[in-house]
Write an enzyme that holds these catalytic residues in place. Sequence first.
Site, PDB file in Angstrom:
ATOM      1  NE  ARG A 184      -1.957  -9.507  -6.726  1.00  0.00           N
ATOM      2  CZ  ARG A 184      -2.182  -8.317  -6.175  1.00  0.00           C
ATOM      3  NH1 ARG A 184      -2.453  -7.263  -7.093  1.00  0.00           N
ATOM      4  NH2 ARG A 184      -1.921  -8.083  -5.034  1.00  0.00           N
ATOM      5  N   GLY A 185      -5.274 -10.617  -5.617  1.00  0.00           N
ATOM      6  CA  GLY A 185      -5.790  -9.650  -4.934  1.00  0.00           C
ATOM      7  C   GLY A 185      -7.187 -10.082  -4.681  1.00  0.00           C
ATOM      8  CB  ALA A 186      -8.946 -10.774  -1.325  1.00  0.00           C
TER       9      ALA A 186
ATOM     10  NE  ARG B  85      -3.184 -17.542  -4.938  1.00  0.00           N
ATOM     11  CZ  ARG B  85      -3.104 -16.567  -4.691  1.00  0.00           C
ATOM     12  NH1 ARG B  85      -3.421 -15.504  -5.250  1.00  0.00           N
ATOM     13  NH2 ARG B  85      -1.938 -16.561  -3.735  1.00  0.00           N
TER      14      ARG B  85
ATOM     15  CD  GLN C 182       2.671 -10.544  -5.323  1.00  0.00           C
ATOM     16  OE1 GLN C 182       4.070 -10.593  -4.711  1.00  0.00           O
ATOM     17  NE2 GLN C 182       2.179 -11.679  -5.342  1.00  0.00           N
TER      18      GLN C 182
ATOM     19  CG  ASP D 128      -5.420 -12.294   0.555  1.00  0.00           C
ATOM     20  OD1 ASP D 128      -4.382 -11.383   1.061  1.00  0.00           O
ATOM     21  OD2 ASP D 128      -5.501 -12.455  -0.567  1.00  0.00           O
TER      22      ASP D 128
ATOM     23  CE  LYS E 154       2.570 -12.516  -1.207  1.00  0.00           C
ATOM     24  NZ  LYS E 154       2.486 -13.553  -2.159  1.00  0.00           N
TER      25      LYS E 154
END
Lengths: 316, 316
Positions: free
Chosen positions: B44-46, B78, B181, B222, B233
């Site tokens: 995860r994480g852009a 996503r 997170q 994001d 987020k």
Amino acid sequence: MRTIDWVDGRISLIDQTRLPDTLATLEIDDIETLIDAIRRLAVRGAPALGVAGALGVALLGKRGGDVRADAARLRAARPTAVNLAWGVDRVLAKLDEGPDATLAEALLIMNEDIRRNRELAFRGAAWLTERIGHPVNVQTHCNAGGLACVEWGTALGIVRALGETDGLGHVYVDETRPLLQGARLTAWELAQQGIPHTVVVDSAGPSVIARGLADAVVVGADRIAANGDVVNKIGTYPLALAAARAGIPFVVAAPESTVDLATPDGEHVEIEIRDPAEIVGPGKTNALNFAFDVTPADLVTAIITDERIIHGKPLG
Amino acid sequence: MRTIDWVDGRISLIDQTRLPDTLATLEIDDIETLIDAIRRLAVRGAPALGVAGALGVALLGKRGGDVRADAARLRAARPTAVNLAWGVDRVLAKLDEGPDATLAEALLIMNEDIRRNRELAFRGAAWLTERIGHPVNVQTHCNAGGLACVEWGTALGIVRALGETDGLGHVYVDETRPLLQGARLTAWELAQQGIPHTVVVDSAGPSVIARGLADAVVVGADRIAANGDVVNKIGTYPLALAAARAGIPFVVAAPESTVDLATPDGEHVEIEIRDPAEIVGPGKTNALNFAFDVTPADLVTAIITDERIIHGKPLG
């Protein structure tokens, strides 16, 4: 069922640490157990703490011993909500009149709580209905419901009164980290009352507001300073910021006993810092666990008490 | 160690669902497993999603079959972070040149991520140091660290660069509900780097700012819309509100690949709504699980990318 009551010479209270899984009461007849129950949040919520303080002193008056020393420890069991000290002090003032008088004063405080919060609730519901004009969608935080009082809640009292007057839309409930009083207690109360509601993570509350899903924020308070600053559960301040940005009312519901004219402003309120273990999860790292935050008076649209509606400051 | 890498013809990535307890990698050589890993936030994480998209198309190119159909599903795994679609599209554009060309493009994206985020990090650190002038205390949210990228983080890249230039004070890390997170990943990264930090519940972030404990908020993104609105987020928006009120900089750190000029503003970004089961705790009640929020451009002091510092809008 009352959150806290006096039954057969003892304090009977719902153990809120066990909700929503188990509805059980603690029967308390000694001050150490009461202090412990307050510290671990078996009983919590500013108005309920006021009654716990009052009944605690009645218990002490019945038992004798160094009542004033024990009462001082009870009074200091949690520092932020002014109601605990208020309840203790009000009953202590009757100590010289004997145990019957102290008990009578404590029971008066308990019964006043029900009546006063009911009045507050319908006053708040009428104010919101007049202001908003259609079924009101409410965003709330933590638990300012019957479980935070004796029977009628403050913020959730307004929600309940809106429901009884067909003025209620939907209720958005923050989880309320770290001990989940929203997800555990408020959601339970609303389910009991058949009120439609949705739980969101605390940090989503401001988005619920920004998206127009809530018409008003309604929360309780642990202490209201003389300048109108509101101290309430950590996470209240972000909702006030979001409400101001969105132009919706930010409403604080609290009995007059929560107004503390002896404290000039929010900076002078001792903010309880609780055990980091309430937060520290998988990261096993240091945590700082502020239990409350300060909402500056200019972000508060209205404070609704059992006696009045306060707009702006000062409160005296 | 890289968060995501290409090893022996497969995608190797750290399974972030198992951190901080276990540091383990997943070796992926089929697209279904990659899509699943993306959906359940194993990666995860852009920026990391951009690389995952790129390497995913390289994997497809190597295997053959209906690459474009599979790539479309990968692209949609996503919806909110624009980088995933960006990484997929950039490598797809090389598809007609053969599998070697697609792999080369994917590896280029991966290596660019490290270089670009390193540049971004030192640019941001210099900006903050110049603006604040003493060791900078930072408030951050979620994880925009090495785990959200390939090696150097964005927001935590700036923190790391501040540390390497003796410009860092203390770091306040939001838990970041519901999947933690912050408490799990950011706290772990900072501990690995020996950076002093404290975890707070998400709703305490605005109080950390109001109390003057943080000199700046630094977060990732994001998607950044053409008007400068920042999608990040859930829980980012309240920090921006609090920073504006406190008069401290609210800084967004993201590579240029996160800037999406095709999206006019935050309202046009699809906000992922995830499974309520991520939230629903003891209350067993309905939940609404927004994964992201929108911070309006006027609350953003600076957007720091690998190429520039953007103040105000528009971005084109």
